[in-house]
Design an enzyme around this catalytic site. Sequence first.
Site, PDB file in Angstrom:
ATOM      1  NE  ARG A 181      -4.537  -1.493  10.123  1.00  0.00           N
ATOM      2  CZ  ARG A 181      -3.800  -0.950   9.229  1.00  0.00           C
ATOM      3  NH1 ARG A 181      -3.596   0.035   8.835  1.00  0.00           N
ATOM      4  NH2 ARG A 181      -3.020  -1.536   9.381  1.00  0.00           N
TER       5      ARG A 181
ATOM      6  NE  ARG B 204       1.773  -5.197  11.073  1.00  0.00           N
ATOM      7  CZ  ARG B 204       3.294  -5.784  10.383  1.00  0.00           C
ATOM      8  NH1 ARG B 204       3.846  -5.088  10.315  1.00  0.00           N
ATOM      9  NH2 ARG B 204       2.941  -4.127   9.610  1.00  0.00           N
TER      10      ARG B 204
ATOM     11  NE  ARG C 180       6.495  -0.678  10.325  1.00  0.00           N
ATOM     12  CZ  ARG C 180       5.033  -0.333   9.496  1.00  0.00           C
ATOM     13  NH1 ARG C 180       4.947   0.369   8.412  1.00  0.00           N
ATOM     14  NH2 ARG C 180       3.831  -1.544   9.587  1.00  0.00           N
TER      15      ARG C 180
ATOM     16  NE  ARG D 261       7.459  -2.484   6.366  1.00  0.00           N
ATOM     17  CZ  ARG D 261       6.551  -2.639   6.411  1.00  0.00           C
ATOM     18  NH1 ARG D 261       5.462  -1.855   5.123  1.00  0.00           N
ATOM     19  NH2 ARG D 261       5.543  -2.997   7.571  1.00  0.00           N
TER      20      ARG D 261
ATOM     21  CE  LYS E 100      -2.282  -1.304   3.758  1.00  0.00           C
ATOM     22  NZ  LYS E 100      -1.476  -2.353   4.412  1.00  0.00           N
TER      23      LYS E 100
HETATM   24  P1  AP5 Z   1       4.745  -1.487   2.097  1.00  0.00           P
HETATM   25  O1  AP5 Z   1       3.886  -0.573   1.125  1.00  0.00           O
HETATM   26  O2  AP5 Z   1       5.618  -0.549   3.347  1.00  0.00           O
HETATM   27  O3  AP5 Z   1       3.338  -2.487   2.469  1.00  0.00           O
HETATM   28  P2  AP5 Z   1       2.353  -1.974   3.082  1.00  0.00           P
HETATM   29  O4  AP5 Z   1       1.193  -2.555   2.718  1.00  0.00           O
HETATM   30  O5  AP5 Z   1       2.280  -0.400   3.279  1.00  0.00           O
HETATM   31  O6  AP5 Z   1       2.697  -2.355   4.581  1.00  0.00           O
HETATM   32  P3  AP5 Z   1       2.266  -2.218   6.564  1.00  0.00           P
HETATM   33  O7  AP5 Z   1       3.009  -3.206   7.058  1.00  0.00           O
HETATM   34  O8  AP5 Z   1       2.940  -0.804   6.150  1.00  0.00           O
HETATM   35  O9  AP5 Z   1       1.338  -1.931   6.317  1.00  0.00           O
HETATM   36  P4  AP5 Z   1       0.204  -2.286   7.626  1.00  0.00           P
HETATM   37  O10 AP5 Z   1      -1.334  -1.827   6.919  1.00  0.00           O
HETATM   38  O11 AP5 Z   1       0.386  -2.927   8.532  1.00  0.00           O
HETATM   39  O12 AP5 Z   1       0.341  -1.055   8.835  1.00  0.00           O
HETATM   40  P5  AP5 Z   1       0.552   0.541   8.523  1.00  0.00           P
HETATM   41  O13 AP5 Z   1       1.727   1.178   8.706  1.00  0.00           O
HETATM   42  O14 AP5 Z   1      -1.156   1.454   8.236  1.00  0.00           O
HETATM   43  O15 AP5 Z   1       5.791  -3.079   1.262  1.00  0.00           O
HETATM   44  C1  AP5 Z   1       6.042  -3.680   2.342  1.00  0.00           C
HETATM   45  C2  AP5 Z   1       7.422  -4.278   1.359  1.00  0.00           C
HETATM   46  O16 AP5 Z   1       7.569  -4.761   0.867  1.00  0.00           O
HETATM   47  C3  AP5 Z   1       8.477  -2.736   1.619  1.00  0.00           C
HETATM   48  O17 AP5 Z   1       9.935  -3.941   2.667  1.00  0.00           O
HETATM   49  C4  AP5 Z   1       8.516  -2.902  -0.128  1.00  0.00           C
HETATM   50  O18 AP5 Z   1       9.474  -2.519  -0.171  1.00  0.00           O
HETATM   51  C5  AP5 Z   1       8.332  -4.222  -0.736  1.00  0.00           C
HETATM   52  N1  AP5 Z   1       7.314  -4.030  -1.367  1.00  0.00           N
HETATM   53  C6  AP5 Z   1       5.921  -3.786  -2.093  1.00  0.00           C
HETATM   54  N2  AP5 Z   1       5.774  -3.410  -2.821  1.00  0.00           N
HETATM   55  C7  AP5 Z   1       6.639  -4.888  -3.482  1.00  0.00           C
HETATM   56  C8  AP5 Z   1       6.057  -5.160  -4.531  1.00  0.00           C
HETATM   57  N3  AP5 Z   1       5.835  -4.766  -5.633  1.00  0.00           N
HETATM   58  N4  AP5 Z   1       7.419  -6.414  -5.158  1.00  0.00           N
HETATM   59  C9  AP5 Z   1       8.328  -6.596  -4.205  1.00  0.00           C
HETATM   60  N5  AP5 Z   1       8.617  -6.033  -3.033  1.00  0.00           N
HETATM   61  C10 AP5 Z   1       7.578  -5.283  -2.565  1.00  0.00           C
HETATM   62  O19 AP5 Z   1      -0.493  -0.003  10.492  1.00  0.00           O
HETATM   63  C11 AP5 Z   1       0.702  -0.442  11.450  1.00  0.00           C
HETATM   64  C12 AP5 Z   1       0.095  -0.207  12.826  1.00  0.00           C
HETATM   65  O20 AP5 Z   1      -0.427   1.291  12.795  1.00  0.00           O
HETATM   66  C13 AP5 Z   1      -1.169  -1.572  12.527  1.00  0.00           C
HETATM   67  O21 AP5 Z   1      -0.406  -2.127  13.058  1.00  0.00           O
HETATM   68  C14 AP5 Z   1      -1.832  -0.824  14.230  1.00  0.00           C
HETATM   69  O22 AP5 Z   1      -1.339  -0.462  14.873  1.00  0.00           O
HETATM   70  C15 AP5 Z   1      -1.589   0.940  13.517  1.00  0.00           C
HETATM   71  N6  AP5 Z   1      -2.284   1.391  12.350  1.00  0.00           N
HETATM   72  C16 AP5 Z   1      -2.136   2.377  11.258  1.00  0.00           C
HETATM   73  N7  AP5 Z   1      -3.453   2.520  11.223  1.00  0.00           N
HETATM   74  C17 AP5 Z   1      -4.725   2.388  11.971  1.00  0.00           C
HETATM   75  C18 AP5 Z   1      -5.774   2.450  11.712  1.00  0.00           C
HETATM   76  N8  AP5 Z   1      -6.726   3.266  11.063  1.00  0.00           N
HETATM   77  N9  AP5 Z   1      -6.796   2.263  12.715  1.00  0.00           N
HETATM   78  C19 AP5 Z   1      -5.990   1.362  13.812  1.00  0.00           C
HETATM   79  N10 AP5 Z   1      -4.962   1.362  13.773  1.00  0.00           N
HETATM   80  C20 AP5 Z   1      -4.155   1.502  12.938  1.00  0.00           C
END
Ligand code: AP5
Length: 213
Positions: free
Chosen positions: A88, A171, A160, A127, A13
């Site tokens: 979410r 997660r 992270r 990552r 994402k």
């Molecule tokens: P990346 O693009 O970072 O993946 P992502 O889908 O953004 O993954 P996240 O782990 O950031 O998602 P998440 O939803 O769990 O975390 P968030 O920060 O929102 O890519 C991942 C890796 O793969 C990278 O190394 C990248 O280089 C690689 N990659 C990507 N695409 C690729 C491809 N096509 N091919 C090869 N490699 C690739 O949330 C974190 C925490 O915050 C949550 O657990 C929760 O506690 C809290 N939180 C955040 N938002 C909310 C909400 N709305 N409500 C409640 N709690 C929340």
Amino acid sequence: MRLILIGPPGAGKGVQANLLNKRFNIPHISTGDMLREEVKNKTELGKTAKEFMDRGELVPDDIIMMMIEKKLKEKDTKEGFILDGFPRTILQAEKLDWMLKNLTMMLDKVINLEVSKKTVIRRLSTRRVCKNCQSIYNIITMKPMKENICDKCSGILYQRDDDKEEVIKDRLEVYKKQTAPLIEYYKRKNLVSDVNANLEAEETFSEIIKLLE
Ligand code: AP5
């Protein structure tokens, strides 16, 4: 353009939102990045959020809605936005609907990034993120030019806390139970387009562009 990117942790994402932001110059709103900024600055909100994030649980809805409401009222989001990691829960989605209605805004599309569990675990455990500007890297697929140094701002890259294998599994469970039902919620509104996120980042991006055109 008002978009939501939905998909499990590691679906890409953040990477896709950055590519969209570069191509169309639409603000990228990541609740995860906003929360990590609060944690880094050791604010009260950050201290509360960290406890949930470290366990791989969702941060309470009221905290998230407060952050999002503020953001959606900012001037630069008037013309459009890309939401990454929000909403979410069904409650967050309902509150977003209500907020957008009050701001006389409408969602254009919900892009559902479909990816296998195996890919997600491999991507997340490799990552790295910049401590300073939160740019995303991967030690296998998206390496920085200099090891552990951000190409954009020369900040230090780190792993992270929630990218440890045991937290990744939690997660994914949280995603399945609390976030995946949103796909049905938005399908009922005819907003969802599925995209194959197992591909190379540029290939997935091309699929998204085709949908938007
Ligand atoms: P990346 O693009 O970072 O993946 P992502 O889908 O953004 O993954 P996240 O782990 O950031 O998602 P998440 O939803 O769990 O975390 P968030 O920060 O929102 O890519 C991942 C890796 O793969 C990278 O190394 C990248 O280089 C690689 N990659 C990507 N695409 C690729 C491809 N096509 N091919 C090869 N490699 C690739 O949330 C974190 C925490 O915050 C949550 O657990 C929760 O506690 C809290 N939180 C955040 N938002 C909310 C909400 N709305 N409500 C409640 N709690 C929340």
